[in-house]
Design a protein around this motif. Sequence first.
Motif, PDB file in Angstrom:
ATOM      1  N   SER A  45      39.242  48.948  48.915  1.00  0.00           N
ATOM      2  CA  SER A  45      40.661  49.263  49.359  1.00  0.00           C
ATOM      3  C   SER A  45      41.701  49.237  48.033  1.00  0.00           C
ATOM      4  O   SER A  45      40.949  48.198  47.377  1.00  0.00           O
ATOM      5  CB  SER A  45      41.023  48.622  50.646  1.00  0.00           C
ATOM      6  OG  SER A  45      41.112  47.342  50.494  1.00  0.00           O
ATOM      7  N   PRO A  46      42.884  49.518  48.059  1.00  0.00           N
ATOM      8  CA  PRO A  46      43.756  49.223  46.986  1.00  0.00           C
ATOM      9  C   PRO A  46      44.061  47.642  46.888  1.00  0.00           C
ATOM     10  O   PRO A  46      43.930  47.055  48.028  1.00  0.00           O
ATOM     11  CB  PRO A  46      44.985  49.765  47.318  1.00  0.00           C
ATOM     12  CG  PRO A  46      44.588  50.954  48.234  1.00  0.00           C
ATOM     13  CD  PRO A  46      43.636  50.445  49.285  1.00  0.00           C
ATOM     14  N   MET A  47      44.203  47.234  45.589  1.00  0.00           N
ATOM     15  CA  MET A  47      44.185  45.689  45.005  1.00  0.00           C
ATOM     16  C   MET A  47      45.829  45.717  45.682  1.00  0.00           C
ATOM     17  O   MET A  47      46.665  46.481  45.500  1.00  0.00           O
ATOM     18  CB  MET A  47      44.253  45.469  43.857  1.00  0.00           C
ATOM     19  CG  MET A  47      42.899  45.857  43.170  1.00  0.00           C
ATOM     20  SD  MET A  47      41.450  44.659  43.798  1.00  0.00           S
ATOM     21  CE  MET A  47      40.696  46.101  44.850  1.00  0.00           C
ATOM     22  N   LYS A  48      45.837  44.403  46.083  1.00  0.00           N
ATOM     23  CA  LYS A  48      47.186  43.865  46.953  1.00  0.00           C
ATOM     24  C   LYS A  48      48.003  43.167  45.699  1.00  0.00           C
ATOM     25  O   LYS A  48      49.195  42.831  45.823  1.00  0.00           O
ATOM     26  CB  LYS A  48      46.708  42.821  47.927  1.00  0.00           C
ATOM     27  CG  LYS A  48      45.986  43.417  48.895  1.00  0.00           C
ATOM     28  CD  LYS A  48      45.662  42.447  50.251  1.00  0.00           C
ATOM     29  CE  LYS A  48      44.773  43.234  51.168  1.00  0.00           C
ATOM     30  NZ  LYS A  48      44.349  42.311  52.139  1.00  0.00           N
ATOM     31  N   SER A  49      47.372  42.859  44.598  1.00  0.00           N
ATOM     32  CA  SER A  49      48.283  42.201  43.537  1.00  0.00           C
ATOM     33  C   SER A  49      47.856  42.780  42.274  1.00  0.00           C
ATOM     34  O   SER A  49      47.080  43.382  41.717  1.00  0.00           O
ATOM     35  CB  SER A  49      48.392  40.663  43.662  1.00  0.00           C
ATOM     36  OG  SER A  49      47.077  40.091  43.411  1.00  0.00           O
ATOM     37  N   ASP A  50      48.592  42.114  41.252  1.00  0.00           N
ATOM     38  CA  ASP A  50      48.114  42.314  39.738  1.00  0.00           C
ATOM     39  C   ASP A  50      47.038  41.323  39.226  1.00  0.00           C
ATOM     40  O   ASP A  50      46.612  41.375  38.149  1.00  0.00           O
ATOM     41  CB  ASP A  50      49.319  42.293  38.800  1.00  0.00           C
ATOM     42  CG  ASP A  50      50.170  43.607  38.944  1.00  0.00           C
ATOM     43  OD1 ASP A  50      49.689  44.563  39.602  1.00  0.00           O
ATOM     44  OD2 ASP A  50      51.538  43.425  38.742  1.00  0.00           O
ATOM     45  N   THR A  51      46.581  40.391  39.985  1.00  0.00           N
ATOM     46  CA  THR A  51      45.685  39.284  39.820  1.00  0.00           C
ATOM     47  C   THR A  51      44.431  39.701  40.851  1.00  0.00           C
ATOM     48  O   THR A  51      44.615  39.794  42.051  1.00  0.00           O
ATOM     49  CB  THR A  51      46.210  38.179  39.692  1.00  0.00           C
ATOM     50  OG1 THR A  51      47.055  37.858  38.709  1.00  0.00           O
ATOM     51  CG2 THR A  51      45.042  37.153  39.575  1.00  0.00           C
ATOM     52  N   VAL A  52      43.290  40.042  40.336  1.00  0.00           N
ATOM     53  CA  VAL A  52      42.154  40.244  41.043  1.00  0.00           C
ATOM     54  C   VAL A  52      40.933  39.032  40.593  1.00  0.00           C
ATOM     55  O   VAL A  52      40.743  38.760  39.518  1.00  0.00           O
ATOM     56  CB  VAL A  52      41.427  41.625  40.811  1.00  0.00           C
ATOM     57  CG1 VAL A  52      40.158  41.593  41.694  1.00  0.00           C
ATOM     58  CG2 VAL A  52      42.479  42.615  41.185  1.00  0.00           C
ATOM     59  N   ILE A  53      40.404  38.428  41.663  1.00  0.00           N
ATOM     60  CA  ILE A  53      39.286  37.478  41.506  1.00  0.00           C
ATOM     61  C   ILE A  53      38.297  37.883  41.968  1.00  0.00           C
ATOM     62  O   ILE A  53      38.106  38.501  43.134  1.00  0.00           O
ATOM     63  CB  ILE A  53      39.965  36.010  42.218  1.00  0.00           C
ATOM     64  CG1 ILE A  53      41.109  35.411  41.372  1.00  0.00           C
ATOM     65  CG2 ILE A  53      38.581  35.058  41.926  1.00  0.00           C
ATOM     66  CD1 ILE A  53      41.458  34.309  42.252  1.00  0.00           C
ATOM     67  N   ILE A  54      37.124  37.748  41.163  1.00  0.00           N
ATOM     68  CA  ILE A  54      35.650  38.348  41.567  1.00  0.00           C
ATOM     69  C   ILE A  54      34.889  36.962  41.485  1.00  0.00           C
ATOM     70  O   ILE A  54      34.812  36.243  40.468  1.00  0.00           O
ATOM     71  CB  ILE A  54      35.034  39.240  40.485  1.00  0.00           C
ATOM     72  CG1 ILE A  54      35.973  40.531  40.456  1.00  0.00           C
ATOM     73  CG2 ILE A  54      33.676  39.588  40.629  1.00  0.00           C
ATOM     74  CD1 ILE A  54      35.849  41.595  39.483  1.00  0.00           C
ATOM     75  N   LYS A  55      34.249  36.805  42.521  1.00  0.00           N
ATOM     76  CA  LYS A  55      33.262  35.569  42.685  1.00  0.00           C
ATOM     77  C   LYS A  55      31.946  35.929  42.701  1.00  0.00           C
ATOM     78  O   LYS A  55      31.456  37.097  43.439  1.00  0.00           O
ATOM     79  CB  LYS A  55      33.864  34.923  44.138  1.00  0.00           C
ATOM     80  CG  LYS A  55      34.979  34.378  44.038  1.00  0.00           C
ATOM     81  CD  LYS A  55      35.270  33.603  45.668  1.00  0.00           C
ATOM     82  CE  LYS A  55      36.628  33.283  45.654  1.00  0.00           C
ATOM     83  NZ  LYS A  55      37.075  32.847  47.181  1.00  0.00           N
ATOM     84  N   ALA A  56      31.017  35.352  41.988  1.00  0.00           N
ATOM     85  CA  ALA A  56      29.896  35.517  41.933  1.00  0.00           C
ATOM     86  C   ALA A  56      28.925  34.140  42.122  1.00  0.00           C
ATOM     87  O   ALA A  56      29.103  33.301  41.632  1.00  0.00           O
ATOM     88  CB  ALA A  56      29.366  36.114  40.833  1.00  0.00           C
TER      89      ALA A  56
END
Length: 159
Positions: A45-56
């Motif tokens: 779904s569309p990102m909610k902010s200009d910062t995206v965190i991906i956890k692995a």
Amino acid sequence: MIMVLMDIAHFNAQLQGALSGKKAVLTEHIVTGPEVVTNEMAIYSPMKSDTVIIKAMASRVSDETFKLYIVIEDTYYNLREMEMPYEYHMLLETELETPADRDIPVFAYTPGIKTTREYYGEEHEVVDYCGLRDSLVHPSQWYERFGITNYIYYTVSFD
């Protein structure tokens, strides 16, 4: 601390830019030598902010299998068990010399660069993970540049 005791590798990758309202596509690239299998994993779904965190997170299940868990902004979860011959693989963040605007590499599960180092006057075989990350080479070129086989890397694109 508990993750270390359980032999679970983990980290967070933070991406910043004009990302709000864009959809992210995560792509898996399985490299076994010159052959690469590419799988588009999901469209979010569309990102909610200009910062995206991906956890692995990754953990070894057996000599031939590991589990990989991926979370993106609490909107996408993927837990899968995968086969990959064990050669001291490590979950590694990826960095580039020049920022990419598409197919941004975010992490890899890699055996590193096999090399030799001298310690106390003797040559020893070692695996260099930091040198691989610090080379700033895109993971798509690791096979050609360093002869690395049997690794997986993930890229993300925003549309």
